[in-house]
Design a protein around this motif. Structure first.
Motif, PDB file in Angstrom:
ATOM      1  N   ILE A  69       0.845  -1.198   0.000  1.00  0.00           N
ATOM      2  CA  ILE A  69       0.000   0.000   0.000  1.00  0.00           C
ATOM      3  C   ILE A  69       0.875   1.240   0.000  1.00  0.00           C
ATOM      4  O   ILE A  69       2.099   1.168   0.201  1.00  0.00           O
ATOM      5  CB  ILE A  69      -0.941   0.027   1.223  1.00  0.00           C
ATOM      6  N   ASP A  70       0.224   2.383  -0.198  1.00  0.00           N
ATOM      7  CA  ASP A  70       0.919   3.664  -0.132  1.00  0.00           C
ATOM      8  C   ASP A  70       1.189   3.994   1.338  1.00  0.00           C
ATOM      9  O   ASP A  70       0.266   4.265   2.105  1.00  0.00           O
ATOM     10  CB  ASP A  70       0.054   4.755  -0.767  1.00  0.00           C
ATOM     11  N   LEU A  71       2.434   3.944   1.718  1.00  0.00           N
ATOM     12  CA  LEU A  71       2.811   4.171   3.116  1.00  0.00           C
ATOM     13  C   LEU A  71       3.138   5.633   3.396  1.00  0.00           C
ATOM     14  O   LEU A  71       3.531   5.962   4.509  1.00  0.00           O
ATOM     15  CB  LEU A  71       4.012   3.297   3.483  1.00  0.00           C
ATOM     16  N   THR A  72       2.984   6.478   2.415  1.00  0.00           N
ATOM     17  CA  THR A  72       3.279   7.905   2.633  1.00  0.00           C
ATOM     18  C   THR A  72       2.095   8.642   3.235  1.00  0.00           C
ATOM     19  O   THR A  72       2.208   9.819   3.578  1.00  0.00           O
ATOM     20  CB  THR A  72       3.684   8.589   1.324  1.00  0.00           C
ATOM     21  N   ASN A  73       0.949   7.954   3.358  1.00  0.00           N
ATOM     22  CA  ASN A  73      -0.244   8.624   3.882  1.00  0.00           C
ATOM     23  C   ASN A  73      -1.022   7.642   4.753  1.00  0.00           C
ATOM     24  O   ASN A  73      -2.151   7.249   4.446  1.00  0.00           O
ATOM     25  CB  ASN A  73      -1.122   9.141   2.738  1.00  0.00           C
ATOM     26  N   VAL A  74      -0.420   7.246   5.862  1.00  0.00           N
ATOM     27  CA  VAL A  74      -1.068   6.310   6.783  1.00  0.00           C
ATOM     28  C   VAL A  74      -2.039   7.085   7.659  1.00  0.00           C
ATOM     29  O   VAL A  74      -1.653   7.997   8.388  1.00  0.00           O
ATOM     30  CB  VAL A  74      -0.027   5.575   7.652  1.00  0.00           C
ATOM     31  N   MET A  75      -3.301   6.710   7.582  1.00  0.00           N
ATOM     32  CA  MET A  75      -4.354   7.416   8.313  1.00  0.00           C
ATOM     33  C   MET A  75      -4.915   6.612   9.476  1.00  0.00           C
ATOM     34  O   MET A  75      -5.546   7.171  10.378  1.00  0.00           O
ATOM     35  CB  MET A  75      -5.510   7.774   7.373  1.00  0.00           C
ATOM     36  N   ALA A  76      -4.719   5.286   9.475  1.00  0.00           N
ATOM     37  CA  ALA A  76      -5.336   4.471  10.523  1.00  0.00           C
ATOM     38  C   ALA A  76      -4.500   3.227  10.794  1.00  0.00           C
ATOM     39  O   ALA A  76      -3.876   2.661   9.897  1.00  0.00           O
ATOM     40  CB  ALA A  76      -6.751   4.071  10.124  1.00  0.00           C
ATOM     41  N   LEU A  77      -4.525   2.809  12.068  1.00  0.00           N
ATOM     42  CA  LEU A  77      -3.882   1.571  12.503  1.00  0.00           C
ATOM     43  C   LEU A  77      -4.885   0.821  13.368  1.00  0.00           C
ATOM     44  O   LEU A  77      -5.474   1.409  14.288  1.00  0.00           O
ATOM     45  CB  LEU A  77      -2.616   1.861  13.291  1.00  0.00           C
TER      46      LEU A  77
END
Length: 875
Positions: free
Chosen positions: A684-692
């Motif tokens: 996935i795109d890891l430059t914009n992590v919004m949730a964990l």
């Protein structure tokens, strides 16, 4: 000792206490009062005085917070007649236990009929009591750890940390901040930069401070006379009110004098309409000297000769004989030449590098009585840049005679006028003995140099845990016009200058974007093309960046809005399909006993029943996080299971879901397990992590899982090379060892224990009493951790062996390991198997690949064994 917040104080209950030392009006509080402290009682059923200024007798008054014989927190308020506000100490409230940290708080507020006293334990209301006592002022000094007015009374036993007194009843927010160790906001300016009383401050320093809580403007006072800065005001500025009503919380006083003490003050001005001015404290600092002393370890001293080994030339640069720059008459702390030395006597100083020299300070030979005649009188001083070619100073110097008495201050200063040299030689033409003595000597010689190289790096060389966005800074060389900065993880490239340099005009470089877990090397070359030399090579410095970035360590949550853990980690509270519950229903919501790091972890209770298809806790981020910068490669978290847990653990980053790849039963095992997740594998795109998210799948799955220390790494910490989990009850159990299930919390619901009345302390049991386990190993060196209960010093041991393995420890003559002195406790906990015949050293078993038998035999009845974990510890 280690307190609740870093350092604390431990009191022995006999004669330990702290005394404020002088009557402090700010602590003599009436009307409204709050006292807080982190407290770990060391005993129960005992009167403990935590702190206070209580006065007994006819001229009473004051207050004291303590733990009394009912193990409850109390606040006593005294009237002017010495009457206590807690004369009967009624029951009720929280019974405090020994060896447990508590956050204790108590308030007093005066009423028309007396006052109200309220107590809190761990931030939660404890009890309230109405008293007829009106608290009076006290003339006693404030003390911590005993009754303020009666020596030996109420001696505290245990540990204390972060004791605070407020002159008002604190708000919930203030109570929360105190519990977290945050200091209350101040009306006046605080945290000065440079620090108060700091020395060696650069002349171009910019003053800074942290503003008071309500400050809108700042009045800055600055000068070199304390009284002027202390007494000045807007109405009487005394020439030191430098700036009035300024906006910034910083002030640049310009280039200051060398070696000068300065004083400064910041008055905080509130916003209109009040525009109240809060007078600040007077702070001071001293600027850097014009020249510094070359330390003795950077100088090599040689001489034409020495009288003996005790009077070599090194005595003139090692500081021996000096106290507060005053020299003694001990001749073993001075250099003296050999009697009858045929040539001219000389002494030479070779420096580790060239220095621009300012002065040479000389303490002549200070031997007692006539021996001062050894002292050099006329001398030629020469200098060299290479140790081969020498240049003499223009004049022959005369060194003043020493007094031959204790307390001799330097009385000869030779101006070196900024010469650049790597060696200085002093050749004697005569001494103060005339024809009487044919020896020469000196007590001490000190060289002052003008610093031309970059120095005082920040972060300091060798620093660790440096932020990845750090800004590097340094103190500039005096003649530098610009600075060439070299930075790399390649030490050689920085040393030889092959890495490209960045040229900067100022003395800082950054902010940078560095990688995690790396060691960086750097240097600053000082450049000024109008000086000689035009460039001075800088020293090699290094630092290491922090190993990881914290996603959540679970340390900042408490039970007050908006800091509840369930306000950040959203669970299934309003979603019937989600069977998760974050945090406990009874405060504290966080887990404080089962923790991996710090003091708190997240309890995740889950039940995939009653319509719930899954259980998941999700944390969202206000702004997208870039999990590719700083060399991030791995997400790491730690989880701790509970016996009986079921289901499949998983993690989601944004929408990418990854199941725990290890043994599914790990979530039911009561130990911390590290899980490394390769972020690149998520796709996935890891430059914009919004949730964990952290969750558990599985129809009907339920239990309680603990999560802690969620981190981002470049190079993640290695996981265990090989782990072998052994349930104690799963082996071949020979009587009188037996399997039990009476003590709750055992892994698998069972554990083993020898039948009461059986002890084999002198050696392993001759027959029976052994639990045997067949183990298969890959080969290597292993340690064993065991989950045990050892209720007392008389019930805390087993015998252990692995047939066919070798150990690095000394073991019992029987060949078994005598595993005694297991860490005590009435709850299940982990302890490493160690040899009590070898100073309790941890045992390491070495085995080749294959199958072996691990044996555990009883030694003392009462010790319980639940599970064993074998871990390979070598590559």
């Amino acid at each position: 000792m280690e307190g609740y917040f870093k350092g604390g104080l431990e009191f022995d209950g006999t004669d330990d206490y702290l005394d404020r030392g002088a009557y402090e009006p700010s602590l003599d509080i009436v009307g409204e009062l709050t006292v807080t402290a982190w407290v770990k009682p060391g005993a129960t059923i005992r009167d403990h005085e935590i702190c206070g200024n209580i006065t007994t007798g006819a001229n009473g008054g004051g207050y004291t917070m303590g733990i009394y014989s009912n193990n409850n927190l109390e606040l006593e308020a005294r009237s002017s007649a010495g009457t206590s506000g807690q004369p009967n100490r009624p029951g009720g409230g929280t019974a405090l236990q020994r060896d447990t940290w508590y956050f204790l708080a108590a308030t007093y507020v005066q009423t028309a009929d007396g006052g109200v006293i309220t107590t809190y334990v761990n931030g939660v209301f404890d009890r309230e009591e109405v008293t007829t006592i009106v608290m009076a002022p006290s003339s006693e000094t404030f003390k911590i750890g005993r009754d303020a007015s009666t020596p030996g009374l109420g001696q505290f036993i245990g540990a204390l940390d972060d004791v605070r007194v407020y002159d008002h009843v604190v708000t919930e927010a203030e109570l929360r901040d105190a519990m977290l160790g945050k200091w209350p906001p101040s009306e006046i300016a605080f945290a000065p930069r440079p620090e108060d009383e700091q020395a060696d401050v650069p002349r171009d320093v910019v003053l800074g401070w942290t503003p008071g809580i309500h400050a809108q403007k700042h009045d800055v006072y600055f000068g070199s006379v304390f009284e002027d800065v202390h007494n000045a005001s807007r109405d009487n500025p005394l020439g030191v009110l430098i700036n009035q009503n300024q906006d910034a919380n910083a002030y640049d006083p310009g280039l200051l004098d060398f070696s000068q003490a300065y004083f400064w003050r910041v008055d905080e001005v509130n916003a209109p309409p009040s525009a109240t001015v809060y007078t600040g404290e007077v702070w001071t600092f001293t600027t850097e000297p014009f020249a510094y002393a070359i330390p003795g370890y950077r100088i090599a001293a040689t001489a034409s000769s020495s009288e003996n080994a005790d009077t070599g030339p090194g005595k003139t640069i090692d500081g021996s004989g000096l106290a507060n720059d005053l020299h003694s008459i001990d001749t073993k702390t001075m250099w003296a030449s050999k009697p009858g030395d045929p040539g001219p006597a000389w002494i030479q100083y070779d420096f580790d590098e060239p220095y621009k020299l300012h002065r040479m300070l000389v303490w002549n030979y200070n031997g007692p009585s006539l021996l001062t005649g050894f002292g050099i009188r006329e001398a030629v001083v020469e200098y060299s840049t290479d140790g081969a070619n020498w240049t003499a100073l223009s004049q022959v110097n005369e060194f003043a005679r020493a007094p031959g008495a204790k307390g001799y201050a330097c009385n000869t200063i030779v101006d070196l006028d900024g010469i650049v040299a790597q060696a200085v030689r002093i050749t004697a033409n005569s001494n103060w003995g005339g024809a009487i003595f044919n020896q020469y000597g000196l007590s001490e010689v000190r060289f002052l140099y003008i610093p031309l190289r970059a120095r005082y790096p920040s972060p300091g060389s060798g620093a660790t845990d440096v932020a990845v966005d750090a800004t590097l800074s340094w103190r500039a060389g005096r003649e530098a016009a610009e600075h060439d900065v070299y930075l790399s993880t390649d030490e050689k490239a920085v040393t030889d200058g092959s890495v490209p340099a960045d040229t900067v005009a100022g003395t800082s470089y950054g902010p940078l974007s560095l990688d995690l877990g790396q060691t960086y090397y750097w240097k600053v070359n000082e450049v000024n093309i109008v000086e000689t030399p035009i460039m001075l090579e800088g020293d090699l410095w290094s630092f290491s960046t922090r190993e990881y970035l914290v996603v959540d360590g679970f340390e900042d949550y408490n039970d007050y809005p908006p800091y509840e853990i369930y306000s950040t980690w959203l669970d299934g509270y309003e979603n019937p399909a989600n069977g998760s519950q974050v945090g406990y229903l009874t405060p504290p919501a966080v887990e404080t006993t089962i923790v991996h790091g710090g003091d708190q972890s997240m309890p995740l209770l889950y039940s995939n029943t009653g319509g719930a298809a899954y259980s998941e806790a999700e944390r969202t981020f206000a702004a997208g996080q870039d999990w590719t910068e700083h060399g991030i490669q791995t997400l790491v978290l730690y989880f701790h299971g509970t016996p009986g847990n079921t289901g499949q653990l998983y993690v989601k980053v944004n929408s990418a879901k990854v199941a725990y790849p290890g043994n599914a039963s790990d979530i039911a095992r009561p130990r911390w397990k590290q899980w490394n997740i390769d972020l690149a594998s998520l796709g996935i795109d890891l430059t914009n992590v919004m949730a964990l998210s952290i969750g558990i799948d599985g129809n009907g799955a339920s239990g309680t899982l603990y999560v802690d220390d969620i981190r981002l790494y470049g190079l993640a910490p290695a996981q265990a090379l090989e782990e072998i989990w052994i349930e104690a009850e799963a082996g071949s159990i020979a009587a009188p060892l037996q399997v039990f299930s009476a003590i709750p919390g055992a892994s698998g619901g069972q554990y083993i224990e020898v039948a009461i009345g059986n002890n084999s302390a002198d050696g392993p049991p001759a027959t029976g009493g052994v639990a045997g386990y067949t183990i298969s190993v890959q080969g290597g060196t292993y340690k064993i951790n065991a989950r045990v209960v050892a209720p007392s010093a008389e019930d805390d041991s087993f015998w252990v062996r692995i047939q066919g393995a070798t150990t690095q420890t000394i073991n019992h003559s029987s060949g078994w390991v005598r595993w005694n002195d297991i860490a005590g406790g009435s709850d299940w906990h982990w302890d490493v198997v160690h040899s009590s015949d070898d100073g309790n050293k941890d045992v390491e078993w070495t085995m080749g690949a294959g199958t072996y038998t691990l044996d555990v035999a009883y030694r003392e009845d009462g010790a319980l064994l639940d599970a064993l974990m074998m871990t390979r510890v070598n590559e």
